[in-house]
Design a protein around this motif. Structure first.
Motif, PDB file in Angstrom:
ATOM      1  N   VAL A 158      -5.035  65.937  -4.577  1.00  0.00           N
ATOM      2  CA  VAL A 158      -5.108  65.300  -3.254  1.00  0.00           C
ATOM      3  C   VAL A 158      -4.153  66.258  -2.131  1.00  0.00           C
ATOM      4  N   LEU A 159      -4.694  67.405  -1.650  1.00  0.00           N
ATOM      5  CA  LEU A 159      -3.658  68.245  -0.801  1.00  0.00           C
ATOM      6  C   LEU A 159      -3.891  67.576   0.462  1.00  0.00           C
ATOM      7  N   CYS A 160      -4.807  67.029   0.970  1.00  0.00           N
ATOM      8  CA  CYS A 160      -4.848  66.271   2.346  1.00  0.00           C
ATOM      9  C   CYS A 160      -5.248  64.975   2.313  1.00  0.00           C
ATOM     10  N   GLY A 161      -5.033  64.201   3.084  1.00  0.00           N
ATOM     11  CA  GLY A 161      -5.491  62.783   3.212  1.00  0.00           C
ATOM     12  C   GLY A 161      -4.837  61.875   2.081  1.00  0.00           C
ATOM     13  N   ALA A 162      -5.535  60.753   1.813  1.00  0.00           N
ATOM     14  CA  ALA A 162      -5.198  59.673   0.718  1.00  0.00           C
ATOM     15  C   ALA A 162      -6.348  59.120   0.155  1.00  0.00           C
ATOM     16  N   ARG A 163      -6.079  59.125  -1.394  1.00  0.00           N
ATOM     17  CA  ARG A 163      -7.141  58.426  -2.062  1.00  0.00           C
ATOM     18  C   ARG A 163      -6.479  57.180  -2.833  1.00  0.00           C
ATOM     19  N   VAL A 164      -7.726  56.389  -3.336  1.00  0.00           N
ATOM     20  CA  VAL A 164      -7.114  55.185  -4.242  1.00  0.00           C
ATOM     21  C   VAL A 164      -7.520  55.678  -5.645  1.00  0.00           C
TER      22      VAL A 164
END
Length: 267
Positions: A123-129
């Protein structure tokens, strides 16, 4: 936009990168108690991948489940650095580092210390669940670390729509690709299936490549000897693990015959 292309690192127009899945390291819940056995396992897999004809290797602490969401502990980084150095002594193939789940800063530090050429960042950018909770992008720190080390030659292979995760809100893959490359500073993109070993959606590969405007797009999971030929029309490279393990079981050792079959499928 990045000008990096995979043949700058790999001796192939569409390289195959073989995974070195490290067994559970000291401190991990399933650690078996024998560090020497871990080293021997990793080096045997590296030899088998090299004998099969892969174009690069990627070292990953795959056995350390459940993973830390961001920073792995110092002992994990120390053992991974030692293993990476052993691999570098045994193999001249380009080497990548991935510290799960999203410790790209430590991956960069290991790569810089041992002379590895690239890292993977989930996850380089943003956000993940994810199964580790919400993972936040690290581009702001990672790119500054790379600049401070003078390590722009260490390339960042960044996942988009990474496996074992879900978006926090609906967002197009094209937008994620654009942010990862233009705002996050990724050098190459990785598109994968929903989980380790699962097939990557051909439509997602095509969408990512169209949005990447010439930046490399690699398939990150589910490649097989039967599918690699058709996927090669749409992808620039491949990261392989499960498909080249004995009997296709991810926890088994590398089977060099399966590696060779995969290379034959590409040709």
């Amino acid at each position: 936009m990045t000008t990096f292309q995979l043949p700058q690192l790999f001796a192939a127009p569409k390289p195959i990168i073989g995974m070195l899945h490290i067994p559970p390291l000291p401190g991990a819940p399933q650690f078996g108690g024998d560090v020497a056995a871990i080293r021997d396992h990793v080096l045997r897999d590296a030899d088998a991948l090299s004998a099969g004809g892969v174009h690069g290797l990627m070292l990953e602490n795959f056995g350390d489940t459940p993973f830390y969401p961001d920073s792995a502990p110092p002992h994990t980084i120390a053992h991974m650095t030692s293993l990476a150095m052993e691999v570098r002594r045994e193999s001249n193939l380009p080497l990548g580092i991935n510290v799960l789940r999203n410790d790209g800063r430590s991956a960069l530090a290991i790569a810089h210390a041992v002379g590895a050429q690239f890292i993977r960042v989930n996850v380089l950018c943003g956000a993940r669940v994810t199964d580790q909770g919400i993972i936040q992008g690290i581009a702001h720190d990672l790119l500054r670390d790379r600049a401070a080390l003078g390590a722009q030659h260490i390339r960042i292979f960044a996942d988009v729509n990474v496996k074992h995760s879900a978006a926090l809100a609906p967002r197009s893959l094209s937008d994620e690709v654009a942010d990862t490359l233009l705002r996050g500073g990724g050098d190459a993109l990785i598109v994968s299936g929903t989980a380790t070993g699962t097939a990557t959606d051909l439509a997602e590969i095509q969408q990512a490549r169209a949005a990447a405007h010439g930046a490399p797009v690699l398939v990150g999971s589910g490649v097989s000897a039967e599918s690699i030929g058709s996927m090669a029309q749409h992808a620039d490279g491949f990261i392989v693990g499960t498909a080249v393990k004995r009997d296709g079981i991810v926890s088994n050792p590398i089977d060099s015959a399966r590696v060779a079959a995969l290379l034959d499928g590409l040709s």
